[in-house]
Design an enzyme around this catalytic site. Sequence first.
Site, PDB file in Angstrom:
ATOM      1  N   SER A  19       0.850  -1.180   0.000  1.00  0.00           N
ATOM      2  CA  SER A  19       0.000   0.000   0.000  1.00  0.00           C
ATOM      3  C   SER A  19       0.890   1.235   0.000  1.00  0.00           C
ATOM      4  CB  SER A  19      -0.902  -0.010   1.240  1.00  0.00           C
ATOM      5  OG  SER A  19      -1.727   1.130   1.276  1.00  0.00           O
ATOM      6  N   LYS A  25      -1.086  -0.966  -4.506  1.00  0.00           N
ATOM      7  CA  LYS A  25      -2.278  -0.196  -4.153  1.00  0.00           C
ATOM      8  C   LYS A  25      -1.841   1.231  -3.861  1.00  0.00           C
ATOM      9  CE  LYS A  25      -4.400  -0.410  -0.015  1.00  0.00           C
ATOM     10  NZ  LYS A  25      -5.283  -0.944   1.060  1.00  0.00           N
ATOM     11  N   LYS A  45      -3.093   5.100  -2.569  1.00  0.00           N
ATOM     12  CA  LYS A  45      -4.131   5.856  -1.887  1.00  0.00           C
ATOM     13  C   LYS A  45      -4.539   7.040  -2.754  1.00  0.00           C
ATOM     14  CE  LYS A  45      -4.043   3.572   2.108  1.00  0.00           C
ATOM     15  NZ  LYS A  45      -5.217   2.952   2.754  1.00  0.00           N
ATOM     16  N   ASP A 100      -7.308   3.051  -3.391  1.00  0.00           N
ATOM     17  CA  ASP A 100      -8.011   3.037  -2.108  1.00  0.00           C
ATOM     18  C   ASP A 100      -8.364   4.466  -1.724  1.00  0.00           C
ATOM     19  OD1 ASP A 100      -9.023   2.585   0.405  1.00  0.00           O
ATOM     20  OD2 ASP A 100      -7.146   1.876   1.281  1.00  0.00           O
ATOM     21  N   ASN A 102     -10.420   5.304   0.998  1.00  0.00           N
ATOM     22  CA  ASN A 102     -10.658   5.488   2.436  1.00  0.00           C
ATOM     23  C   ASN A 102     -11.825   6.441   2.712  1.00  0.00           C
ATOM     24  OD1 ASN A 102      -7.224   5.087   2.711  1.00  0.00           O
ATOM     25  ND2 ASN A 102      -8.610   3.829   3.936  1.00  0.00           N
ATOM     26  N   GLU A 133     -11.291   0.732  -3.843  1.00  0.00           N
ATOM     27  CA  GLU A 133     -11.593   0.340  -2.465  1.00  0.00           C
ATOM     28  C   GLU A 133     -12.247   1.488  -1.699  1.00  0.00           C
ATOM     29  OE1 GLU A 133      -9.131  -1.338   1.451  1.00  0.00           O
ATOM     30  OE2 GLU A 133      -8.109  -1.014  -0.464  1.00  0.00           O
ATOM     31  N   ASP A 146     -14.190  -1.936   2.464  1.00  0.00           N
ATOM     32  CA  ASP A 146     -13.243  -2.092   3.563  1.00  0.00           C
ATOM     33  C   ASP A 146     -13.920  -1.633   4.845  1.00  0.00           C
ATOM     34  OD1 ASP A 146     -11.228  -1.793   5.469  1.00  0.00           O
ATOM     35  OD2 ASP A 146      -9.965  -0.495   4.258  1.00  0.00           O
ATOM     36  N   LYS A 194     -10.299  -7.254   7.245  1.00  0.00           N
ATOM     37  CA  LYS A 194      -9.325  -6.895   8.275  1.00  0.00           C
ATOM     38  C   LYS A 194      -9.848  -7.453   9.594  1.00  0.00           C
ATOM     39  CE  LYS A 194      -7.625  -2.653   6.112  1.00  0.00           C
ATOM     40  NZ  LYS A 194      -7.724  -1.173   6.127  1.00  0.00           N
ATOM     41  N   GLY A 205      -4.343  -4.466   5.510  1.00  0.00           N
ATOM     42  CA  GLY A 205      -3.344  -4.253   6.552  1.00  0.00           C
ATOM     43  C   GLY A 205      -3.602  -2.971   7.321  1.00  0.00           C
TER      44      GLY A 205
END
Length: 377
Positions: A144, A170, A172, A197, A199, A222, A247, A271, A299
């Site tokens: 990541s 991956k 961000k 990702d 978030n 994600e 996620d 996770k 992770g």
Amino acid sequence: MPLIRPAAPVTLDAVELRVLHMPLVSPFTTSFGTETVREVIIVTAETPDGRGWGEVVTQSEPSYSSEYTQGAWDVLTRFLAPALLARRTIAPEDVAGTLHPVVGHRMAKAGLELAILDAALRAENRSFGEYLGAENDRVPSGVSVGIQSDPQALVAAVGGYLDEGYVRIKIKIKPGRDIDDTAAVRAAFGGIPLQVDANSAYTLQDADTLAELDRFDLLLIEQPLQEDDLVDHATLAKRLSTPVCLDESIVSDKAAADALALGSAAIINIKAGRVGGYLEAVAIHDRALVAGVPVWCGGMLETGIGRAANAALAALPGFTLPGDISASARFYTRDIVTEPAVIEDGHVRVPTGPGLGVEIDEAALEEFTVRRERITR
């Protein structure tokens, strides 16, 4: 589908908690902030047969999750650890039920459950991988990559990780740091396995921007929307050709069932800390396997304790996409286990020793400890 053979109960004499401050090799930036030091709680379950180790993956602030270090410490010391100590003798499979009256606090519960599991399996000379039903002796390693200063810096960082042998990248993303960053990585490295990702950084009003990512042939996007936006994720999924992976939204097996029923996710990131423990994680894996939905192991910048547990989890048959199980050196100059995880031909080995299969570097543990408390009956 492998079935877990329950572990024998352990007699719990005490629970020790430590807060560690572990410097990161380099700052790790996501849509919700930048970390330079990983703050983590390490749990030790003390039994007549020895110790078991667990990890609470909260962060110092409630940004990724509503859980955070000080809150986890409070609920662990006042409610969760005393509840287990009151039982005195407990099987790992009974930990979740015993802690169920305390609402939420899944990461704190997961750390306790893992410590009890480790203690029980060490006493039986059984590995965590064998207990969970692992079918592989090593797992593919993805990395990541946090948000960098500009697309060129991101390309340089990704190139370094590819040189180290990581098999999936991956990156961000957040509003304003999405299309150009992704385009730069795809242009620089061709057809590498690549995913993004968010978030939870976007809303449904950003659907047109997110649809622009479709041209980059990504493995998945994600968690683009907020964690409680299951319906909006289902709406967004219909507008994208890129598979949507959830996620933060997947906080339990029930949440996974709801997401699959609504069509909110084509892929699930599991996770263990986020869902309340590795046994709940296995339940989600089993559900997804039956549904034909791919899963992968996310992770949380784990120490060698959580990294070993994640490797065992990712060795289950439904984990068909590379997870965020990177080498310890990706984040830490010094880990708290004597044999940190390393990359070998793009893979990380699943530990085979008793319990989690790792031994604690006591000197490193002491060096990074900033707070500790031992709880007894």
